[in-house]
Design a protein around this motif. Structure first.
Motif, PDB file in Angstrom:
ATOM      1  N   SER A  69       0.816  -1.332  -0.151  1.00  0.00           N
ATOM      2  CA  SER A  69      -0.071  -0.003   0.033  1.00  0.00           C
ATOM      3  C   SER A  69       1.002   1.062   0.033  1.00  0.00           C
ATOM      4  CB  SER A  69      -1.139   0.017   1.409  1.00  0.00           C
ATOM      5  OG  SER A  69      -1.640   1.306   1.194  1.00  0.00           O
ATOM      6  N   GLU A  82      -0.342   5.454  -0.211  1.00  0.00           N
ATOM      7  CA  GLU A  82      -1.012   6.402   0.221  1.00  0.00           C
ATOM      8  C   GLU A  82      -0.260   7.862   0.261  1.00  0.00           C
ATOM      9  OE1 GLU A  82      -4.527   7.978   2.781  1.00  0.00           O
ATOM     10  OE2 GLU A  82      -3.830   6.248   3.387  1.00  0.00           O
ATOM     11  N   TRP A  88      -1.342  -5.016  -5.210  1.00  0.00           N
ATOM     12  CA  TRP A  88      -1.617  -3.899  -4.520  1.00  0.00           C
ATOM     13  C   TRP A  88      -2.012  -2.799  -4.980  1.00  0.00           C
ATOM     14  CZ3 TRP A  88       0.305   0.227  -8.351  1.00  0.00           C
ATOM     15  CH2 TRP A  88      -0.108  -0.560  -9.646  1.00  0.00           C
ATOM     16  N   LYS A  89      -2.152  -1.585  -4.030  1.00  0.00           N
ATOM     17  CA  LYS A  89      -2.784  -0.506  -4.309  1.00  0.00           C
ATOM     18  C   LYS A  89      -2.224   0.957  -4.229  1.00  0.00           C
ATOM     19  CE  LYS A  89      -6.965   1.706  -1.694  1.00  0.00           C
ATOM     20  NZ  LYS A  89      -7.496   0.743  -0.083  1.00  0.00           N
ATOM     21  N   LEU A 118      -3.145   5.356  -3.827  1.00  0.00           N
ATOM     22  CA  LEU A 118      -4.631   5.997  -3.351  1.00  0.00           C
ATOM     23  C   LEU A 118      -3.797   7.109  -3.132  1.00  0.00           C
ATOM     24  CD1 LEU A 118      -7.122   5.633  -0.892  1.00  0.00           C
ATOM     25  CD2 LEU A 118      -6.161   7.669  -0.976  1.00  0.00           C
ATOM     26  N   VAL A 144      -7.779   6.345  -7.065  1.00  0.00           N
ATOM     27  CA  VAL A 144      -7.009   4.682  -6.379  1.00  0.00           C
ATOM     28  C   VAL A 144      -7.050   3.499  -7.741  1.00  0.00           C
ATOM     29  CG1 VAL A 144      -9.428   4.147  -5.544  1.00  0.00           C
ATOM     30  CG2 VAL A 144      -7.875   2.933  -4.581  1.00  0.00           C
ATOM     31  N   GLU A 164      -5.789  -0.341  -8.026  1.00  0.00           N
ATOM     32  CA  GLU A 164      -5.697  -1.132  -6.784  1.00  0.00           C
ATOM     33  C   GLU A 164      -5.609  -2.869  -7.860  1.00  0.00           C
ATOM     34  OE1 GLU A 164      -7.812  -2.921  -2.938  1.00  0.00           O
ATOM     35  OE2 GLU A 164      -8.469  -1.808  -4.057  1.00  0.00           O
ATOM     36  N   ASN A 209      -6.196  -7.085  -7.458  1.00  0.00           N
ATOM     37  CA  ASN A 209      -6.349  -7.987  -6.436  1.00  0.00           C
ATOM     38  C   ASN A 209      -5.413  -8.704  -6.244  1.00  0.00           C
ATOM     39  OD1 ASN A 209      -7.959  -5.867  -5.084  1.00  0.00           O
ATOM     40  ND2 ASN A 209      -9.247  -6.465  -6.852  1.00  0.00           N
TER      41      ASN A 209
END
Length: 676
Positions: A471, A473, A590-591, A593, A640, A642, A644
């Protein structure tokens, strides 16, 4: 007319290949004059010819067959980027105990065309180096002389191995194209192998047989007979047998370059063939037959039985006092795991060597405070067991070892530790990585599945990837000044494997250097730079930057154009190929944002903002959401991205490429502000 010319060209190329003489040490003027590879003008080099002859030779002194590999490679250099092909490395097996493979022959020449004449430079002995890579392998390294654009390199060598059960993999495809390939494998009928293709380029062999033989001499004492004296008698015996022949021939093999993103190990996908011995059959010689067909359970048991693996788990005396001290303040199982894990990570430094077996042993590694992967993680497993936990080693094939196709001992080259709980869940631990956490393994160990080996020798597959996505951000606040400078603050939070990677990559670098690097990458000037939680592993890494830039907005007339996410914008599509035959490997789910808040400068109004977008990949493999809203004089951008799944199968590539293309198009759309 064009079609006729093309047909003539194809016929000409085919005839040229047939007529080409690839005798070692003699190259043609045409080869030297060739300025680019005809079927791929982007190639920096090419194999004009690859020849390999693998066969068995009877060794009478040791009463066995040796495997002999004779290789001839001819390489053409088309550009300076191809100069790296002038340095070659040849690995051969030299175990600390047991017999060595023998590198019995090596010759090489560099050919150039100078003033219309062919020149020839011989590889000197000073340019041949032997280097011991580890306890099992030695590498012979050569660098050819007088390399130029247009050079042709001719290399020939011979390796003899006493390990008759092992045939080297055949490699058909490389990072440069191959004009012509000839491989010839001759195997006595006593050795029965199974083979399996790898990658996406295959060569079908021509299969045949031939009659072969070997002879040996038996010496014995004779007592003599009528009218004869006793003495030494030599009895020569000839054995006839059949040999199975595999002939592989191919032309114009395309390169499979390592220039596409998100690939775990490109060699997994290059065409080739692997061999595994399935049976020895010496009935014809009065011997017996033995089957070697094994599965992963057999492999795991064989590794576990080794003194350099399972034997090391039983040793406890060297750490007993230290671990008892650590456990004195551990109230729960999780406390025990955390305390022992941190103790091993900080006490024993990884020496950079992989391996499923120990090199010097866990006791010596503990005393010297350094060891290879096996020494550190087997030691960790033993300590966890000592603490009363259900801990077991997990065999892994590291990313640079590829994905094992056959059940084979070489399929694993790494080991981590696992603690299993009563509900069947488990934690994975790798103490070679100082910044790792339970169930957050370093990237080098994230390669599909691992094989957990229990105390009784039983084993099963376990998933290596974390359930937590990597992650990142970003929260950014912006202000545009009267003189159209952008002033801002950005705070970035790294979590899970992103935090591990950040710490591993940057904790040893001075903040001033990190600051300069960030400025250069994003075309900004930094006023303040800070990092928090660099060593607090249970917290995310936080990076806070205050910056200013005059290059992030564009003024045309009375209008201002600005990308909503500034330097966080994804501007290029990383996926360039029309078709991709191998999967997209993100290492982990992964992500990313982004939240960006921008004040509309005084005297301006919003003329245009990009429309919102939401996209979903098939089977919910990934999503992208993007939206800009205006609240008073503030513009707030939310995006965002993302994924999965860690691995996206190749059949989804066309969707993924289109997905990224649309995302790039959306993120590069600009906000338009107009002066009142």
């Amino acid at each position: 007319m064009k079609k006729s010319i093309l047909v003539v060209l194809v016929i000409f190329l085919q005839l040229s290949l047939v007529a080409q003489d690839y005798k070692f040490g003699k190259v043609s003027k045409e080869e030297l004059e060739e300025e680019f590879y005809p079927l791929d003008s982007t190639a920096d080099a090419a194999y004009l010819y690859r020849k390999q002859y693998t066969h068995y030779e009877y060794d009478e002194s040791n009463d066995r067959f040796n495997v002999v590999k004779e290789v001839h490679n001819r390489i053409k250099i088309y550009s300076e980027e191809g100069f790296e092909k002038a340095t070659e490395m040849f690995y051969y097996y030299t175990p600390e105990s047991g017999e060595n493979e023998k590198f019995s022959y090596l010759k090489a020449y560099t050919f150039n065309l100078e003033d219309g004449k062919i020149t020839k430079d011989k590889l000197s002995k000073k340019s041949i180096f032997n280097e011991r890579k580890n306890e099992r392998w030695t590498v012979r390294k050569i660098t050819l002389p007088n390399i130029k654009v247009g050079s042709v390199l001719d290399i020939q060598y011979r390796i003899s191995s006493p390990y008759y059960s092992k045939l080297d993999d055949l490699e058909f495809q490389f990072n440069i194209p191959v004009k012509k390939l000839d491989y010839n494998i001759v195997i006595p009928e006593f050795y029965k192998f199974k083979s399996m293709s790898k990658g996406y380029f295959s060569v079908t062999p021509k299969i045949s047989q031939k009659s072969s033989s070997f002879s040996y001499t038996t010496k014995y004492r004779s007592s003599g007979g009528l009218n004869t004296n006793g003495g030494t008698v030599f009895d020569n015996t000839k054995i006839d047998f059949l040999s199975n022949i595999l002939d592989f021939s191919a032309t114009d093999i395309p390169a499979l370059k390592d220039d596409e993103p998100f690939v775990s190990y490109i060699d997994n996908y290059r065409g080739g063939l692997k061999f595994e011995l399935k049976e020895l059959d010496f009935f014809k010689l009065g011997g017996t037959s033995k089957s070697y067909s094994i599965d992963w359970t057999d492999v795991s048991k064989a590794i576990f039985k080794s003194d350099a693996f399972g034997g090391e788990l039983e040793k406890t005396s060297y750490y007993k006092n230290d671990v008892n001290t650590i456990l004195a303040n551990a109230a729960t199982d999780l406390d025990k795991i955390a305390s022992i894990f941190q103790f091993v990570k900080t006490k024993i430094k990884w020496n950079g060597d992989y391996g499923k077996f120990t090199q010097k042993g866990v006791k010596k590694a503990y005393k010297e405070k350094t060891g290879n992967v096996a020494e550190i993680n087997l030691m960790l497993t033993s300590m966890l067991r000592f603490a009363g936990l259900d801990a077991n080693p997990v065999l892994v094939s590291s990313r640079n070892n590829g994905i094992p196709i056959f059940p084979t001992l070489d399929g694993f080259n790494y080991v981590v530790s696992a603690v299993t709980f009563s509900d069947g869940t488990y934690l994975l631990l790798d103490a070679t990585e100082l910044y790792s956490l339970p169930n957050i393994l370093p990237l080098r160990a994230l390669n599909w599945n691992g094989r957990m080996v229990r105390k009784d020798g039983s084993s099963s597959w376990v998933k290596l990837s974390s359930g937590k996505p990597a992650s990142k951000e970003n929260i950014m606040m912006l202000k545009i000044t009267d003189d159209l400078m952008v002033e801002g603050m950005i705070r970035t939070k790294f979590e899970n494997i992103n935090a591990l990677n950040f710490r591993s990559d940057y904790n040893h670098i001075k903040e001033e250097s990190l600051r300069t690097k960030y400025e250069e990458e994003n075309n900004i000037e930094i006023d303040d730079f800070s990092l928090n939680n660099k060593q607090e592993l249970n917290k995310p890494v936080l990076r806070t930057i205050k910056f200013v830039s005059e290059d992030l907005i564009e003024e045309i007339g009375n209008k201002i154009y600005i990308e909503p996410s500034l330097f966080l914008t994804t501007r290029t599509n990383p996926f360039k190929l029309e078709e991709r035959k191998f999967p997209i490997d993100f290492f982990t789910a992964w992500k990313v944002l982004n939240r960006v808040s921008m004040d509309v400068p005084e005297g301006y109004i919003v003329e245009k903002i990009p429309e919102p977008m939401a996209m979903v990949l098939p089977d919910n493999l990934g999503t992208f959401k993007y939206k800009i809203t205006q609240v008073g004089n503030k513009l707030k951008t939310f995006s965002v991205l993302e994924f999965n799944k860690a691995i996206i199968p190749a059949q989804y590539y066309v969707y993924l490429k289109d997905f990224y293309g649309k995302m790039v198009q959306k993120e590069t759309e600009k906000i338009v502000l107009v002066k009142q």
